[in-house]
Design an enzyme around this catalytic site. Sequence first.
Site, PDB file in Angstrom:
ATOM      1  N   ILE A  23      35.587  34.401  39.563  1.00  0.00           N
ATOM      2  CA  ILE A  23      35.767  32.814  39.875  1.00  0.00           C
ATOM      3  C   ILE A  23      34.520  32.468  40.848  1.00  0.00           C
ATOM      4  O   ILE A  23      33.884  31.389  40.402  1.00  0.00           O
ATOM      5  CB  ILE A  23      37.268  32.713  40.607  1.00  0.00           C
ATOM      6  N   PHE A  67      36.856  34.399  48.293  1.00  0.00           N
ATOM      7  CA  PHE A  67      37.300  34.861  47.067  1.00  0.00           C
ATOM      8  C   PHE A  67      37.767  36.273  47.345  1.00  0.00           C
ATOM      9  O   PHE A  67      38.363  36.992  46.205  1.00  0.00           O
ATOM     10  CB  PHE A  67      36.347  34.702  45.875  1.00  0.00           C
ATOM     11  N   SER A 110      47.027  30.983  45.347  1.00  0.00           N
ATOM     12  CA  SER A 110      47.493  31.256  44.151  1.00  0.00           C
ATOM     13  C   SER A 110      48.962  30.502  43.941  1.00  0.00           C
ATOM     14  O   SER A 110      49.561  30.441  45.108  1.00  0.00           O
ATOM     15  CB  SER A 110      47.814  32.650  43.881  1.00  0.00           C
ATOM     16  N   TYR A 147      50.833  41.816  46.598  1.00  0.00           N
ATOM     17  CA  TYR A 147      49.783  40.691  46.383  1.00  0.00           C
ATOM     18  C   TYR A 147      49.822  39.395  46.786  1.00  0.00           C
ATOM     19  O   TYR A 147      49.412  38.637  47.617  1.00  0.00           O
ATOM     20  CB  TYR A 147      49.364  40.889  44.833  1.00  0.00           C
ATOM     21  N   LYS A 158      48.721  36.625  49.775  1.00  0.00           N
ATOM     22  CA  LYS A 158      48.483  35.139  49.821  1.00  0.00           C
ATOM     23  C   LYS A 158      49.223  34.102  50.636  1.00  0.00           C
ATOM     24  O   LYS A 158      48.832  33.374  51.519  1.00  0.00           O
ATOM     25  CB  LYS A 158      48.570  34.632  48.455  1.00  0.00           C
ATOM     26  N   PHE A 211      54.865  40.594  26.490  1.00  0.00           N
ATOM     27  CA  PHE A 211      56.040  41.150  27.275  1.00  0.00           C
ATOM     28  C   PHE A 211      57.129  40.121  27.264  1.00  0.00           C
ATOM     29  O   PHE A 211      57.294  39.270  28.354  1.00  0.00           O
ATOM     30  CB  PHE A 211      55.538  41.347  28.811  1.00  0.00           C
ATOM     31  N   GLY A 266      58.781  41.233  37.024  1.00  0.00           N
ATOM     32  CA  GLY A 266      58.521  40.147  38.123  1.00  0.00           C
ATOM     33  C   GLY A 266      57.760  39.022  37.695  1.00  0.00           C
ATOM     34  O   GLY A 266      57.494  37.986  38.212  1.00  0.00           O
ATOM     35  N   ASP A 267      57.997  38.874  36.327  1.00  0.00           N
ATOM     36  CA  ASP A 267      57.213  37.616  35.387  1.00  0.00           C
ATOM     37  C   ASP A 267      58.284  36.450  35.681  1.00  0.00           C
ATOM     38  O   ASP A 267      59.563  36.738  35.184  1.00  0.00           O
ATOM     39  CB  ASP A 267      56.986  38.014  34.043  1.00  0.00           C
TER      40      ASP A 267
HETATM   41  P1  NAD Z   1      37.315  39.424  41.190  1.00  0.00           P
HETATM   42  O1  NAD Z   1      37.795  40.710  41.434  1.00  0.00           O
HETATM   43  O2  NAD Z   1      36.893  39.132  39.868  1.00  0.00           O
HETATM   44  O3  NAD Z   1      36.636  38.926  42.451  1.00  0.00           O
HETATM   45  C1  NAD Z   1      36.832  39.087  43.660  1.00  0.00           C
HETATM   46  C2  NAD Z   1      35.545  39.796  44.394  1.00  0.00           C
HETATM   47  O4  NAD Z   1      35.784  40.066  45.860  1.00  0.00           O
HETATM   48  C3  NAD Z   1      34.795  40.967  44.016  1.00  0.00           C
HETATM   49  O5  NAD Z   1      33.499  40.740  43.194  1.00  0.00           O
HETATM   50  C4  NAD Z   1      35.090  42.101  44.612  1.00  0.00           C
HETATM   51  O6  NAD Z   1      33.845  43.117  44.377  1.00  0.00           O
HETATM   52  C5  NAD Z   1      35.037  41.364  45.855  1.00  0.00           C
HETATM   53  N1  NAD Z   1      35.609  41.967  47.178  1.00  0.00           N
HETATM   54  C6  NAD Z   1      36.894  42.331  47.069  1.00  0.00           C
HETATM   55  N2  NAD Z   1      37.267  43.043  48.282  1.00  0.00           N
HETATM   56  C7  NAD Z   1      36.142  42.650  49.019  1.00  0.00           C
HETATM   57  C8  NAD Z   1      35.586  43.084  50.272  1.00  0.00           C
HETATM   58  N3  NAD Z   1      36.552  43.559  51.326  1.00  0.00           N
HETATM   59  N4  NAD Z   1      34.392  42.904  50.701  1.00  0.00           N
HETATM   60  C9  NAD Z   1      33.539  42.430  49.986  1.00  0.00           C
HETATM   61  N5  NAD Z   1      33.971  42.181  48.610  1.00  0.00           N
HETATM   62  C10 NAD Z   1      35.059  42.078  48.136  1.00  0.00           C
HETATM   63  O7  NAD Z   1      38.711  38.513  41.213  1.00  0.00           O
HETATM   64  P2  NAD Z   1      38.779  36.684  40.893  1.00  0.00           P
HETATM   65  O8  NAD Z   1      39.573  36.422  39.578  1.00  0.00           O
HETATM   66  O9  NAD Z   1      37.435  36.004  41.000  1.00  0.00           O
HETATM   67  O10 NAD Z   1      39.558  36.209  42.122  1.00  0.00           O
HETATM   68  C11 NAD Z   1      38.919  35.648  43.227  1.00  0.00           C
HETATM   69  C12 NAD Z   1      40.105  35.316  44.156  1.00  0.00           C
HETATM   70  O11 NAD Z   1      40.834  34.468  43.752  1.00  0.00           O
HETATM   71  C13 NAD Z   1      41.019  36.549  44.690  1.00  0.00           C
HETATM   72  O12 NAD Z   1      41.186  36.228  45.884  1.00  0.00           O
HETATM   73  C14 NAD Z   1      42.332  36.349  43.937  1.00  0.00           C
HETATM   74  O13 NAD Z   1      43.346  36.740  44.537  1.00  0.00           O
HETATM   75  C15 NAD Z   1      42.322  34.792  43.657  1.00  0.00           C
HETATM   76  N6  NAD Z   1      42.909  34.463  42.608  1.00  0.00           N
HETATM   77  C16 NAD Z   1      42.635  34.884  41.298  1.00  0.00           C
HETATM   78  C17 NAD Z   1      43.481  34.454  40.039  1.00  0.00           C
HETATM   79  C18 NAD Z   1      43.081  35.110  38.918  1.00  0.00           C
HETATM   80  O14 NAD Z   1      43.829  34.968  37.886  1.00  0.00           O
HETATM   81  N7  NAD Z   1      41.786  35.462  38.633  1.00  0.00           N
HETATM   82  C19 NAD Z   1      44.588  33.687  40.374  1.00  0.00           C
HETATM   83  C20 NAD Z   1      44.838  33.269  41.443  1.00  0.00           C
HETATM   84  C21 NAD Z   1      44.336  33.437  42.762  1.00  0.00           C
HETATM   85  N1  UDP Z   2      51.169  38.704  29.269  1.00  0.00           N
HETATM   86  C1  UDP Z   2      51.646  39.383  27.969  1.00  0.00           C
HETATM   87  N2  UDP Z   2      50.816  40.724  27.734  1.00  0.00           N
HETATM   88  C2  UDP Z   2      49.783  41.136  28.524  1.00  0.00           C
HETATM   89  C3  UDP Z   2      49.309  40.450  29.689  1.00  0.00           C
HETATM   90  C4  UDP Z   2      50.376  39.496  29.945  1.00  0.00           C
HETATM   91  O1  UDP Z   2      52.406  39.226  27.153  1.00  0.00           O
HETATM   92  O2  UDP Z   2      49.383  42.096  28.047  1.00  0.00           O
HETATM   93  C5  UDP Z   2      51.942  37.704  29.629  1.00  0.00           C
HETATM   94  C6  UDP Z   2      52.541  37.770  30.879  1.00  0.00           C
HETATM   95  O3  UDP Z   2      53.858  38.450  30.724  1.00  0.00           O
HETATM   96  C7  UDP Z   2      52.665  36.487  31.227  1.00  0.00           C
HETATM   97  C8  UDP Z   2      51.284  35.635  30.641  1.00  0.00           C
HETATM   98  O4  UDP Z   2      51.218  36.764  29.610  1.00  0.00           O
HETATM   99  O5  UDP Z   2      53.928  35.744  30.758  1.00  0.00           O
HETATM  100  C9  UDP Z   2      50.694  35.376  31.863  1.00  0.00           C
HETATM  101  O6  UDP Z   2      50.090  37.018  32.432  1.00  0.00           O
HETATM  102  P1  UDP Z   2      48.866  37.077  33.208  1.00  0.00           P
HETATM  103  O7  UDP Z   2      49.100  38.461  33.850  1.00  0.00           O
HETATM  104  O8  UDP Z   2      47.523  36.554  32.543  1.00  0.00           O
HETATM  105  O9  UDP Z   2      49.074  36.107  34.485  1.00  0.00           O
HETATM  106  P2  UDP Z   2      50.321  35.894  35.737  1.00  0.00           P
HETATM  107  O10 UDP Z   2      50.814  34.492  35.306  1.00  0.00           O
HETATM  108  O11 UDP Z   2      51.382  36.999  35.582  1.00  0.00           O
HETATM  109  O12 UDP Z   2      49.461  35.925  36.689  1.00  0.00           O
END
Ligand code: NAD
Ligand code: UDP
Length: 338
Positions: free
Chosen positions: A12, A80, A124, A149, A153, A218, A294-295
């Site tokens: 992101i 992030f 999140s 996790y 948050k 799943f 957990g889903d």
């Molecule tokens: P990502 O793992 O691709 O990016 C996180 C980055 O942070 C990585 O580049 C990693 O190397 C770096 N990082 C982690 N710990 C670190 C540290 N201690 N010092 C320096 N760098 C560090 O993840 P993402 O999907 O880009 O997510 C970014 C943020 O958004 C995260 O906090 C994640 O929890 C949150 N988020 C992501 C999602 C999703 O589905 N991708 C959904 C909700 C929230």
């Molecule tokens: N899911 C699935 N198979 C996979 C990964 C995910 O069926 O290999 C389903 C999961 O059960 C959920 C949805 O896809 O219903 C989205 O899952 P994801 O892990 O991408 O995001 P979440 O909402 O759990 O953060």
Amino acid sequence: MLILLAGGAGYIGSHTAVELMAAGHDVVIVDNYSNSSPEVIKRIEELAGRSVTACEADVRDSSAMRLIMKANPVDCVVHFAGLKAVGESMRKPVEYYRNNIDTTLTLLECMKECGVHNFVFSSSATVYGEENPYPYVETMPRGSCSNPYGWTKFMMEQILEDASRADPELSVILLRYFNPIGAHPSGRMGEDPQGIPNNLMPYVAQVAVGRRDHLTIFGNDYPTPDGTCRRDYIHVMDLAAGHVKAVEYAATRKGTDIFNLGTGTPCSVLDIVRAFEKNSGVPIKYEFGPRREGDLPEFWANADKARTVLGWTAARTLDDMCRDTWNWQRNNPKGYAS
Ligand code: NAD
Ligand code: UDP
């Protein structure tokens, strides 16, 4: 403005960097590359058409962060840098609490010392927990999370709210992401999970490109229209655009504010599979398996507040999300290592 992106080399963060630069801002990226690679920085520079200041450091390292903030007149921090795999957090809870909470505390301390007052946080939808009815609205209380996790948050939101209550100078924006998928439309940047993907879309994309044999869905006995879980999938470029709005808004006010970043529309796992097949032309082999622990059966965002306050809405469709994911995956079958 000059924006420090902690964890800015990740999925992101990298897309947000490109959008911030396109909007005329500058970025400093700090990442320890624990879940990304320095190649990402080159791609960001390529897409932005200018260079980026990138520092390899652990965001928990306060001396490194202090030096970076002293050397760069940062206007806003976007955080992030977190560990984000739900299943792994059940096996390694201490690592998750240590990394996610410490990065947040270190950033807050260094910001105070260096006179940086604006903080945008990657939260999140998971913080709504199991108790709240959907669609989720920002005024609902945080609920109970089903894994460490999610609790990180929950706790980081609380820490940031407390910090902004105590410091009249501090502006905190909590962005609650729904399910980010998709990639930059150029095919040069996208999601590059290490090992077996935990999330649905990268798994589907790896099946399409031949890296995985089939998708296991799943559960198909949920109380949803087709029996598979429903989520609010949002294009990562829309999410990135939401960060630009949030960073600009953060500079205009004080205290904590919260925004859902979602589309407001749920899609099932089978909807995703069918849309991906349509946009890639590749059949996706799948089988139904048991539910994943957990889903939740379904949830999605009420995205009204981001529209009315930030002037932001998710503009891209599910077809855009699938097309851009496929464009990224087929051009980079092994991600950034391709
Ligand atoms: P990502 O793992 O691709 O990016 C996180 C980055 O942070 C990585 O580049 C990693 O190397 C770096 N990082 C982690 N710990 C670190 C540290 N201690 N010092 C320096 N760098 C560090 O993840 P993402 O999907 O880009 O997510 C970014 C943020 O958004 C995260 O906090 C994640 O929890 C949150 N988020 C992501 C999602 C999703 O589905 N991708 C959904 C909700 C929230
Ligand atoms: N899911 C699935 N198979 C996979 C990964 C995910 O069926 O290999 C389903 C999961 O059960 C959920 C949805 O896809 O219903 C989205 O899952 P994801 O892990 O991408 O995001 P979440 O909402 O759990 O953060």
